[in-house]
Motif scaffolding. Structure first.
Motif, PDB file in Angstrom:
ATOM      1  N   THR B  37      39.233  40.628  46.028  1.00  0.00           N
ATOM      2  CA  THR B  37      39.587  40.121  44.696  1.00  0.00           C
ATOM      3  C   THR B  37      38.518  40.444  43.654  1.00  0.00           C
ATOM      4  O   THR B  37      38.636  40.021  42.505  1.00  0.00           O
ATOM      5  CB  THR B  37      39.811  38.596  44.734  1.00  0.00           C
ATOM      6  OG1 THR B  37      38.644  37.991  45.299  1.00  0.00           O
ATOM      7  CG2 THR B  37      41.027  38.243  45.561  1.00  0.00           C
ATOM      8  N   GLY B  38      37.501  41.169  44.051  1.00  0.00           N
ATOM      9  CA  GLY B  38      36.502  41.587  43.054  1.00  0.00           C
ATOM     10  C   GLY B  38      37.129  42.422  41.959  1.00  0.00           C
ATOM     11  O   GLY B  38      36.777  42.294  40.780  1.00  0.00           O
ATOM     12  N   LYS B  40      39.497  43.209  39.190  1.00  0.00           N
ATOM     13  CA  LYS B  40      40.225  42.299  38.312  1.00  0.00           C
ATOM     14  C   LYS B  40      41.304  43.050  37.537  1.00  0.00           C
ATOM     15  O   LYS B  40      41.157  44.231  37.241  1.00  0.00           O
ATOM     16  CB  LYS B  40      39.259  41.664  37.301  1.00  0.00           C
ATOM     17  CG  LYS B  40      38.144  40.853  37.958  1.00  0.00           C
ATOM     18  CD  LYS B  40      38.709  39.611  38.617  1.00  0.00           C
ATOM     19  CE  LYS B  40      37.660  38.705  39.177  1.00  0.00           C
ATOM     20  NZ  LYS B  40      37.527  38.774  40.637  1.00  0.00           N
ATOM     21  N   VAL B  41      42.360  42.331  37.191  1.00  0.00           N
ATOM     22  CA  VAL B  41      43.394  42.901  36.322  1.00  0.00           C
ATOM     23  C   VAL B  41      43.380  42.115  35.015  1.00  0.00           C
ATOM     24  O   VAL B  41      43.465  40.894  35.023  1.00  0.00           O
ATOM     25  CB  VAL B  41      44.785  42.826  36.982  1.00  0.00           C
ATOM     26  CG1 VAL B  41      45.855  43.319  36.002  1.00  0.00           C
ATOM     27  CG2 VAL B  41      44.805  43.683  38.248  1.00  0.00           C
ATOM     28  N   SER B  42      43.251  42.838  33.916  1.00  0.00           N
ATOM     29  CA  SER B  42      43.268  42.145  32.622  1.00  0.00           C
ATOM     30  C   SER B  42      44.436  42.642  31.779  1.00  0.00           C
ATOM     31  O   SER B  42      45.498  42.042  31.772  1.00  0.00           O
ATOM     32  CB  SER B  42      41.940  42.331  31.899  1.00  0.00           C
ATOM     33  OG  SER B  42      41.973  41.702  30.641  1.00  0.00           O
ATOM     34  N   ALA B  50      39.153  46.844  33.385  1.00  0.00           N
ATOM     35  CA  ALA B  50      38.689  45.784  34.297  1.00  0.00           C
ATOM     36  C   ALA B  50      39.014  46.136  35.752  1.00  0.00           C
ATOM     37  O   ALA B  50      38.303  45.739  36.667  1.00  0.00           O
ATOM     38  CB  ALA B  50      39.327  44.448  33.928  1.00  0.00           C
ATOM     39  N   PHE B 104      34.139  39.139  33.995  1.00  0.00           N
ATOM     40  CA  PHE B 104      35.483  39.601  34.360  1.00  0.00           C
ATOM     41  C   PHE B 104      35.611  41.113  34.229  1.00  0.00           C
ATOM     42  O   PHE B 104      36.345  41.741  34.983  1.00  0.00           O
ATOM     43  CB  PHE B 104      36.535  38.903  33.484  1.00  0.00           C
ATOM     44  CG  PHE B 104      37.871  38.758  34.151  1.00  0.00           C
ATOM     45  CD1 PHE B 104      38.064  37.801  35.134  1.00  0.00           C
ATOM     46  CD2 PHE B 104      38.931  39.578  33.817  1.00  0.00           C
ATOM     47  CE1 PHE B 104      39.298  37.664  35.772  1.00  0.00           C
ATOM     48  CE2 PHE B 104      40.173  39.448  34.444  1.00  0.00           C
ATOM     49  CZ  PHE B 104      40.348  38.485  35.428  1.00  0.00           C
ATOM     50  N   PRO B 107      33.180  44.087  37.463  1.00  0.00           N
ATOM     51  CA  PRO B 107      33.496  44.981  38.583  1.00  0.00           C
ATOM     52  C   PRO B 107      33.969  46.361  38.113  1.00  0.00           C
ATOM     53  O   PRO B 107      33.490  47.390  38.628  1.00  0.00           O
ATOM     54  CB  PRO B 107      34.611  44.219  39.316  1.00  0.00           C
ATOM     55  CG  PRO B 107      34.339  42.779  39.009  1.00  0.00           C
ATOM     56  CD  PRO B 107      33.877  42.794  37.575  1.00  0.00           C
TER      57      PRO B 107
END
Lengths: 291, 157, 764
Positions: B37-38, B40-42, B50, B104, B107
């Motif tokens: 889960t490192g 990220k989806v933004s 991201a 956020f 990564p």
């Protein structure tokens, strides 16, 4: 969320057409996916099958002949083009343009063929390649054909490609003696506000003939023959050029531009005029190098 | 009809074989199937960066990159940077320069900068800005990130 | 970074740039955000939103969606009997899901819970909603026009927060609230003036773009509710949830993991009531994760029109200021009534103004609701006020620095009656900024410079608690309700605890943001955390030390025993210093037990006066303008971070830089645009935030004069550097080109138009 679909990965053109046939038409060609997946995610398009063209060898690779004519495979990525020694040598304006397309991740996956086939009205490559008199090779189950960029892109997000046809390659003619090609754009937001592609041929210190293409002002990139004609005869010297661009800029001032977030039609026409100056100056410089 | 396909890939140098739906993005597979889960989806639209990961050394937006396209490939994510608890010079430089706040974007930023430094180990300040221009950060104002990348490059000399 | 330090010493590690305590987690991908959370049996929700700006909902046919395989629950307002649907901070006017009508395009109409998000997405497409479209108003002008469509037919109930009763007016059905700030004799001020200037400025609706979109997970167990959320104010969310579901406060637990950016946009309650309602109907824990396009429709910043009139004497001294401010609050009040109050207050700002009259109206429109956003009314009004100060300087032939110097209030002077005196030397800050810009050297042709200032009544309300536990080994756990939203509270607050207790930082653990585990904090916003939670932690440290002193007396009492004496890091007993842990062990007579310190902060004593502190802003810019295209190139950006005491200088600087660049984005490009009732740039393609290549040359000076109310004179930062940016750029453009910009953002086209107006005015 991307709606569900089946995935096929043909290894040859023949297999690709067979996959299309098997899907009964409820399918889309797929390569980088930077445009296609985005519209699917937004719910604007849904397909039963995506046919991935990245493993079709006939669609890859960049080559140049001895004169410098380029052939760029449809599944070549923007990033490959910007770093290709052939492109850097024979059409540096395209490499420079590609370096400015979207962002590095999109360039790493997005392809030139996909960009042209999507026919997004703000496409940088389409505008520049139009000025360069580039042609596209298409292939379909019924055979192959070739056409100019403005024969391919016939409207916003609309091409003359048949559903079962696909883009094979893009051909850019070799520069003639004394020819230079350049592209200039202004982008204040994600999409360009205006862009201009120019081809000039300089003979005896003056522009002999020229092509001017304008992007992002209208709903598809356009060639303005009158602007090209207005450049003919201008001395290929920076100061004289600046003074002599008025007639060509006036042609751009007649474009029926579509206002958008970048500004009004007036402003966009004004920007196109500025960009024409920048592109012509650069094209003339390149022409000198090819003299 | 729900078609699934089998894919095999290396994720942070570990072999993984998975049965997935073709519509699953690399971000879906990393986060939901592999618990990484490192990433990220933004924006979910290939703009913000991201979700940047490396596939065969190239940066991609995992939010809009089909996992089937990583079949047979090598994927690197933020979880694969540090080894045996030892941070890379870039990770350390991010801490030293306070090159993140909410973390956020971090990564994706680290992966983009890792790719940048692998290609150009000693970038100029402008090359860092140009190279990372497609990665957004809303907290830092970017200056500390530029400083961190330059510091990491210096550490690699 | 330069530092100007004119304060007393502070005990280490206060004042030291220790590395962020969340660093390793955040660079390795281990940091857990709400979006990373999974629970056994977790179901996933997706939302159906209105395509209409204003419409009655005739009917909703969700039968096909309910029957879709994998769907667990389909929820509309009609499915939630017994739930108090409307909530809100100032006015309880916001239904957690549309009830009967929709008031903006994007309002949530139906929620679907399914086994996975893709299935929920599929089910959404099976829902038929029959709308009866109504006329709409997407601008303040349209909303206030005669015969305008009315958004709220009846006045909303009193919201969760008291104190707005007088502001909630219905003098026009689309006016949500009106606030008037006034003092002095305003008529006289203008009658006797040498110079009167008048103008209208427009500031856009903006989107905060916290990179983590709103995400919540809700779980019900035995009638008790637990919600994990990307919220800045867990306690306020708890209060609203208790109200919506008729629960005691103790039955609601709100847990906030790391938050992926806030900037005010995650203040107050957002999607938590809806998530909890979906979980209630689903009978399963539910995750609701918005994407950015959804988040833009959830909260935005207030757009503003500021009509400002100022009177000056011949020496450039302000005699009076009169303003009408209209905020575009969108479809629901959210926190805009408070933004309106602050906007009015922040027009008084750092200047000595004998007479002022500001009316601020908060107006409902059929757009996404506006609420808190970094700067909180200040960016909107400072743009107008500081532009007009430069106009006055120009009209009077004064240097822009000089006119400001003549008007700035002194440290200790009250900007207006009954407020705390200004706790900053703004004239000195101004000089620092000017020096960084080389003010005395004339800029090159086509280049312009400007320096602008602001003062915000910050800190919100000083209502905060902290708990400090001293363990038998001398290590310390601090429990506090402040949220780590990236600002560095996890680091700075631990530094304060370590400094106050005299223990090494490694021995301090900070636990944050879980309403069932830590004690009350009003909010994480208004730049208050380091200052106010810092004080609460200091108070907790004092409290525990007093107890430990008592324990030492009890433990080591005796005929000839020396009187224990409290010292910074322990208790002196004769010639021996007993550490805190030793005192705990002695009192419990074993290697166990702990001491518990209580820290309270309220509107009393040092924090009796409001605001708890002023947050000042001082920003300088140097710009170059390409007159052919209208592009502004901001080449230098100077910020003066006047924070009283920088508990962690590196993080204080980071707040200043981040705020200034966000201000740059809002000044240059950021603007939400509505056309035909719809938001047309509600995505990151079209809504452009700053990027690496927009970065100017930055210079930050941290100023520490120990003049804040917080520990060692600390006061808040993180918003001040944003507030004056737009005015500074506009003033610099004026000085570079002669063109005056009154509408932000300064897109190239607007600059080009302003240049054409300049040319027309000059007869060119």
């Amino acid at each position: 969320m991307i709606p569900r679909f089946a995935h096929r990965r043909p290894r040859s053109l023949a297999d690709a057409f067979a996959a299309f046939d098997a899907a009964g038409g409820d399918c889309a060609w797929y390569a980088g996916g930077t445009e296609l997946l985005a519209v699917m995610k937004m719910g604007f398009a849904q397909f039963g099958t995506l046919i991935d063209l990245k493993s079709v060898p006939e669609l890859g690779g960049i080559s140049a002949d001895a004169d410098g004519a380029l052939r760029i495979g449809a599944t070549v990525t923007h990033r490959e083009i910007e770093r290709s020694p052939h492109v850097l040598r024979h059409l540096p304006g395209l490499a420079a343009l590609e370096r400015e397309v979207a962002n590095i991740r999109v360039r790493n996956t997005g392809t030139l063929g996909g960009n042209l086939a999507f026919a997004e009205p703000h496409s940088d490559p389409a505008t520049f390649l139009l000025a360069c008199d580039a042609r596209v090779e298409l292939a379909g189950p019924a055979g192959a054909r070739e056409m100019a960029i403005d024969e391919l892109i016939v409207g916003p997000l609309t091409t003359s490609r048949e559903a079962d046809e696909l883009l094979v390659a893009i051909r850019v003619p070799a520069p003639a003696a004394g020819e230079g090609r350049a592209y200039a754009k202004l982008a204040f937001f994600e999409r360009p506000a205006a862009s201009v592609g120019v081809r000039v041929r300089v003979v005896d210190g003056a522009i002999a003939d020229a092509t001017v293409a304008v992007g992002s002002l209208t709903d598809l990139p356009i060639v303005l023959p009158a602007a090209g004609a207005a450049l003919a005869g201008l001395p290929a010297e920076p100061a004289a050029l600046d003074a002599g661009l008025g007639a060509a800029i006036a042609v751009l001032g007649e474009i029926d531009a579509i206002p958008d977030h970048n500004g009004s039609a007036d402003y966009k026409r004004h920007l196109a005029g500025i960009l024409l100056g920048r592109a012509v100056t650069q094209a003339v410089e390149e022409a000198r190098a090819h003299a | 009809m729900r078609e699934t396909v089998e894919i095999s890939l290396q994720v942070n140098e570990r072999a993984q074989s998975l049965r997935i739906e073709p519509r699953e993005t690399l971000a879906d597979v990393l986060r939901d199937r592999l618990g990484l889960t490192g990433t990220k989806v933004s924006c979910d639209a290939q703009v913000c960066g991201a979700c940047t990961v490396l596939v065969d050394g190239r940066t991609v937006s995992a939010c809009t990159f089909l996992a089937v396209d990583a079949d047979g490939g090598a994927v690197r994510t933020v979880e694969g940077l540090a080894r045996d608890g030892v941070l890379t010079p870039l990770q350390q430089a991010f801490i030293d320069e306070a090159a993140f706040q909410c973390g956020f974007c971090t990564p994706g930023m680290l992966m983009a900068a890792t790719a940048l430094l692998e290609e150009n180990p000693h970038p100029t300040e402008d090359e860092v800005k140009e190279g990372l221009d497609g990665n957004l950060c809303r907290c830092t104002g970017y200056a500390p990130i530029v400083a961190a990348v330059l510091r990491a490059a210096e550490a690699g000399r | 970074m330069k530092r100007v330090i004119e304060r007393g010493p502070a005990p280490e590690p206060i004042g030291i740039s220790v590395p962020r305590r969340d660093g390793i987690e955040k660079v390795t991908g281990a940091a857990s955000f709400t979006t990373d959370l999974t629970l056994p049996g977790l179901a996933h929700a997706r939302l159906l939103r209105s395509p209409y700006a204003h419409a009655r909902i005739r009917s909703i046919d969700a039968e096909a969606a309910r029957r879709h395989p994998g769907v667990i629950a389909v929820v509309t307002a009609a499915d939630l009997p017994g739930v108090q649907l409307e909530y809100g901070h100032a006015v309880a006017d916001h239904p957690l899901i549309a009830t009967g009508k929709v008031r903006f395009a994007g309002e949530v109409v139906v929620g679907v819970v399914a086994e996975d998000a893709a299935t929920a997405d599929e089910a959404l497409r099976l829902i038929e909603v029959d709308y009866d479209p109504l006329p709409y108003a997407t601008t303040v002008e349209e909303a206030l026009a005669p015969g305008a469509p009315v958004l709220h037919e009846k006045a909303g109930r009193q919201g969760a927060h008291r104190g707005f009763e007088e502001d909630i007016t219905r003098d026009h059905p689309n006016v949500c609230s009106t606030f008037r700030q006034a003092w002095g004799e305003i008529e006289d001020a203008f009658t006797g003036a040498h110079l009167v200037l008048e103008g209208t400025w427009h500031y856009p609706m903006c989107y905060a773009f916290a990179m983590e979109p709103y995400t919540s997970v809700a779980e019900w167990k035995d009638g008790e509710l637990t919600v994990w959320s990307s919220a800045q104010h867990p306690y306020m969310v708890r209060d609203d949830l208790a109200h919506v579901f008729h629960l005691p406060l103790s039955a609601v637990r709100v847990i906030v993991p790391y938050v992926g950016g806030g900037y005010g946009s995650k203040s107050y309650t957002k999607i938590e009531p809806l998530t909890a309602a979906l979980a209630l109907k689903a009978g399963r824990p539910v995750r609701l994760a918005l994407n950015v396009d959804d988040a833009i429709l959830t909260t935005r910043g207030d757009g503003a029109t500021v009509q400002l009139r100022s009177a000056f004497d011949r020496d450039g001294r302000l005699l009076g200021r009169q303003a009408t401010v209209r905020l575009d609050s969108g479809a629901y009040a959210e926190n805009s009534p408070l933004v309106g109050r602050k906007a009015a207050n922040r027009l008084g700002g750092p200047y000595r103004i004998p007479a002022l009259e500001v009316t601020c109206q908060v107006v409902y429109t059929n757009t996404a609701p506006a609420s808190s956003f970094r700067g909180f009314g200040a960016p909107q009004v400072v743009f107008a006020a500081e532009s007009q100060m430069d106009e006055a300087a120009e009209a009077l032939g004064l240097d822009p620095l000089e006119i400001r110097r003549r008007n700035l209030v002194e440290r200790g002077e009250r900007p207006w009656p009954k407020v705390r005196g200004l706790d900053a030397k703004l004239a000195d800050d101004l000089a620092l900024a000017a020096a960084e810009l080389d003010w005395s050297t004339p800029p090159a042709p086509g280049v312009g410079r400007a320096v602008c200032v602001s003062a915000s009544d910050a800190g919100s309300e000083p209502v905060t608690t902290a708990t400090l536990r001293v363990h038998p080994d001398g290590s310390v756990t601090v429990l506090c309700g402040s949220t780590e939203i990236g600002q560095g509270s996890a680091t700075a607050l631990a530094q304060i605890a370590a400094g106050e207790m005299g223990v090494p930082l490694e021995k301090v653990r900070l636990v944050q943001s879980d309403t069932a585990a830590v004690t009350y904090d009003r909010s994480t916003g208004a730049s208050r955390t380091t200052t106010l939670m810092g004080l609460a932690i200091r108070n907790a440290a004092r409290d525990v030390k007093a107890q430990l002193l008592e324990w030492a007396r009890e433990s080591w009492a005796g005929e000839d025993a020396p009187e224990p004496v409290l010292e910074h890091a322990g208790i002196r007993v004769g010639d021996r210093l007993a550490g805190w842990g030793e005192v705990v062990r002695a009192w419990f007579a074993g290697d166990y037990g702990e001491a518990i310190g209580r820290g309270y902060l309220r509107k009393a004593g040092e924090t009796a006066e409001m605001p708890p502190f002023w947050e000042v802003g001082c920003v300088g810019v140097e710009v170059r303008v390409d007159e052919s295209t209208g592009e502004i190139h901001v080449e230098k950006l100077v910020t003066i971070g006047d924070v009283g005491c920088a508990v962690n200088p590196q993080l204080a600087e980071a707040q200043d830089v981040g705020a200034a660049i966000m201000g740059l984005g809002m000044a240059m490009r950021e603007e939400l645009i509505y056309e035909d009732g719809n938001l047309v740039n509600g995505n990151l393609y079209d809504y452009r935030v700053p990027r690496f290549t927009d970065l100017p040359e930055l210079r930050t000076v941290l100023v520490e004069r120990g003049d804040g109310v917080g520990v060692y004179g600390a006061k808040g930062g993180g918003e001040g550097a944003l507030n004056p940016v737009a005015s500074a750029i506009a003033n610099a453009v004026r000085r570079a080109t002669g063109a005056r910009l009154r509408e932000a953002p300064f897109t190239p086209e607007r600059v080009w138009e302003a240049l054409r107006e300049r040319d027309a005015a000059n007869g060119r």
